[in-house]
Design a protein around this motif. Sequence first.
Motif, PDB file in Angstrom:
ATOM      1  N   HIS A  16       5.041   4.771   4.796  1.00  0.00           N
ATOM      2  CA  HIS A  16       5.781   3.639   4.687  1.00  0.00           C
ATOM      3  C   HIS A  16       5.279   2.471   4.259  1.00  0.00           C
ATOM      4  O   HIS A  16       6.006   1.238   4.357  1.00  0.00           O
ATOM      5  N   SER A  17       4.026   2.221   3.935  1.00  0.00           N
ATOM      6  CA  SER A  17       3.405   1.220   3.358  1.00  0.00           C
ATOM      7  C   SER A  17       2.202   1.412   2.566  1.00  0.00           C
ATOM      8  O   SER A  17       1.781   2.541   2.566  1.00  0.00           O
ATOM      9  N   LEU A  18       1.841   0.363   1.752  1.00  0.00           N
ATOM     10  CA  LEU A  18       0.690   0.501   1.014  1.00  0.00           C
ATOM     11  C   LEU A  18      -0.473   0.808   1.698  1.00  0.00           C
ATOM     12  O   LEU A  18      -1.317   1.421   1.393  1.00  0.00           O
ATOM     13  N   LYS A  19      -0.815  -0.082   2.968  1.00  0.00           N
ATOM     14  CA  LYS A  19      -1.440   0.109   3.903  1.00  0.00           C
ATOM     15  C   LYS A  19      -1.811   1.565   4.210  1.00  0.00           C
ATOM     16  O   LYS A  19      -2.936   2.407   4.273  1.00  0.00           O
ATOM     17  N   ALA A  20      -0.645   2.324   4.682  1.00  0.00           N
ATOM     18  CA  ALA A  20      -0.712   3.738   5.061  1.00  0.00           C
ATOM     19  C   ALA A  20      -1.445   4.571   4.155  1.00  0.00           C
ATOM     20  O   ALA A  20      -1.922   5.674   4.048  1.00  0.00           O
ATOM     21  N   ARG A  22      -3.173   3.705   1.306  1.00  0.00           N
ATOM     22  CA  ARG A  22      -4.497   3.613   1.135  1.00  0.00           C
ATOM     23  C   ARG A  22      -5.255   4.403   2.109  1.00  0.00           C
ATOM     24  O   ARG A  22      -6.507   5.128   1.931  1.00  0.00           O
ATOM     25  N   SER A  23      -4.823   4.503   3.330  1.00  0.00           N
ATOM     26  CA  SER A  23      -5.418   5.395   4.489  1.00  0.00           C
ATOM     27  C   SER A  23      -5.422   6.809   4.141  1.00  0.00           C
ATOM     28  O   SER A  23      -6.384   7.500   4.756  1.00  0.00           O
ATOM     29  N   ILE A  24      -4.620   7.227   3.203  1.00  0.00           N
ATOM     30  CA  ILE A  24      -4.698   8.649   2.885  1.00  0.00           C
ATOM     31  C   ILE A  24      -5.321   8.973   1.614  1.00  0.00           C
ATOM     32  O   ILE A  24      -6.182   9.875   1.465  1.00  0.00           O
ATOM     33  N   ILE A  25      -5.441   7.872   0.463  1.00  0.00           N
ATOM     34  CA  ILE A  25      -6.100   7.988  -0.510  1.00  0.00           C
ATOM     35  C   ILE A  25      -7.569   7.712  -0.587  1.00  0.00           C
ATOM     36  O   ILE A  25      -8.267   8.436  -1.358  1.00  0.00           O
ATOM     37  N   ARG A  26      -7.898   6.822   0.122  1.00  0.00           N
ATOM     38  CA  ARG A  26      -9.395   6.472   0.061  1.00  0.00           C
ATOM     39  C   ARG A  26     -10.454   7.646   0.499  1.00  0.00           C
ATOM     40  O   ARG A  26     -11.263   7.818  -0.120  1.00  0.00           O
ATOM     41  N   GLU A  42      -8.377   5.556  -7.381  1.00  0.00           N
ATOM     42  CA  GLU A  42      -7.060   5.585  -7.577  1.00  0.00           C
ATOM     43  C   GLU A  42      -6.773   5.052  -8.968  1.00  0.00           C
ATOM     44  O   GLU A  42      -7.225   3.939  -9.312  1.00  0.00           O
ATOM     45  N   THR A  43      -5.942   5.636  -9.584  1.00  0.00           N
ATOM     46  CA  THR A  43      -5.641   5.198 -11.039  1.00  0.00           C
ATOM     47  C   THR A  43      -4.325   4.927 -11.286  1.00  0.00           C
ATOM     48  O   THR A  43      -3.918   4.418 -12.378  1.00  0.00           O
ATOM     49  N   GLY A  44      -3.290   5.220 -10.641  1.00  0.00           N
ATOM     50  CA  GLY A  44      -1.910   5.086 -10.970  1.00  0.00           C
ATOM     51  C   GLY A  44      -1.239   4.957  -9.732  1.00  0.00           C
ATOM     52  O   GLY A  44      -1.369   5.084  -8.746  1.00  0.00           O
ATOM     53  N   ASP A  45       0.207   4.236 -10.171  1.00  0.00           N
ATOM     54  CA  ASP A  45       1.053   4.124  -9.236  1.00  0.00           C
ATOM     55  C   ASP A  45       0.765   3.366  -7.991  1.00  0.00           C
ATOM     56  O   ASP A  45       1.201   3.548  -6.670  1.00  0.00           O
ATOM     57  N   GLN A  46      -0.080   2.544  -7.996  1.00  0.00           N
ATOM     58  CA  GLN A  46      -0.714   1.474  -6.947  1.00  0.00           C
ATOM     59  C   GLN A  46       0.398   0.688  -6.318  1.00  0.00           C
ATOM     60  O   GLN A  46       0.041   0.401  -5.258  1.00  0.00           O
ATOM     61  N   ASP A  47       1.403   0.346  -6.799  1.00  0.00           N
ATOM     62  CA  ASP A  47       2.303  -0.410  -6.244  1.00  0.00           C
ATOM     63  C   ASP A  47       3.476   0.569  -5.574  1.00  0.00           C
ATOM     64  O   ASP A  47       4.521  -0.024  -5.036  1.00  0.00           O
TER      65      ASP A  47
END
Length: 98
Positions: A16-20, A22-26, A42-47
């Motif tokens: 539900h957030s960009l922070k969450a 990032r915690s999955i993708i990183r 990470e190369t796409g759909d960053q927003d």
Amino acid sequence: MWIGWLEFDLLLGDVHSLKAKRSIIRPIVAELIRRFSVSAAETGDQDLHRRAGIGLGAVAGERQHVVDILDAAERLVAARPGIELLSVRRGLVRSDDF
């Protein structure tokens, strides 16, 4: 020299957030880099909260070695819990092809 790449299109689970996000993708990106000695980011759909793109690049002297790396990386991402692998684009070229 052989150059291979993968582009993953991912759908994330309950995010539900960009922070969450990032915690999955990183950790996925870090594991790809650590396990396979590749370049990854990470190369796409960053927003977007629930979508992500990850790109991976590998270079080796032998074609089969690059193919093995790409196959193993794809299996690793596909098996990751909490994400759905929507699609994977793959490329493989020889440096002489340019």
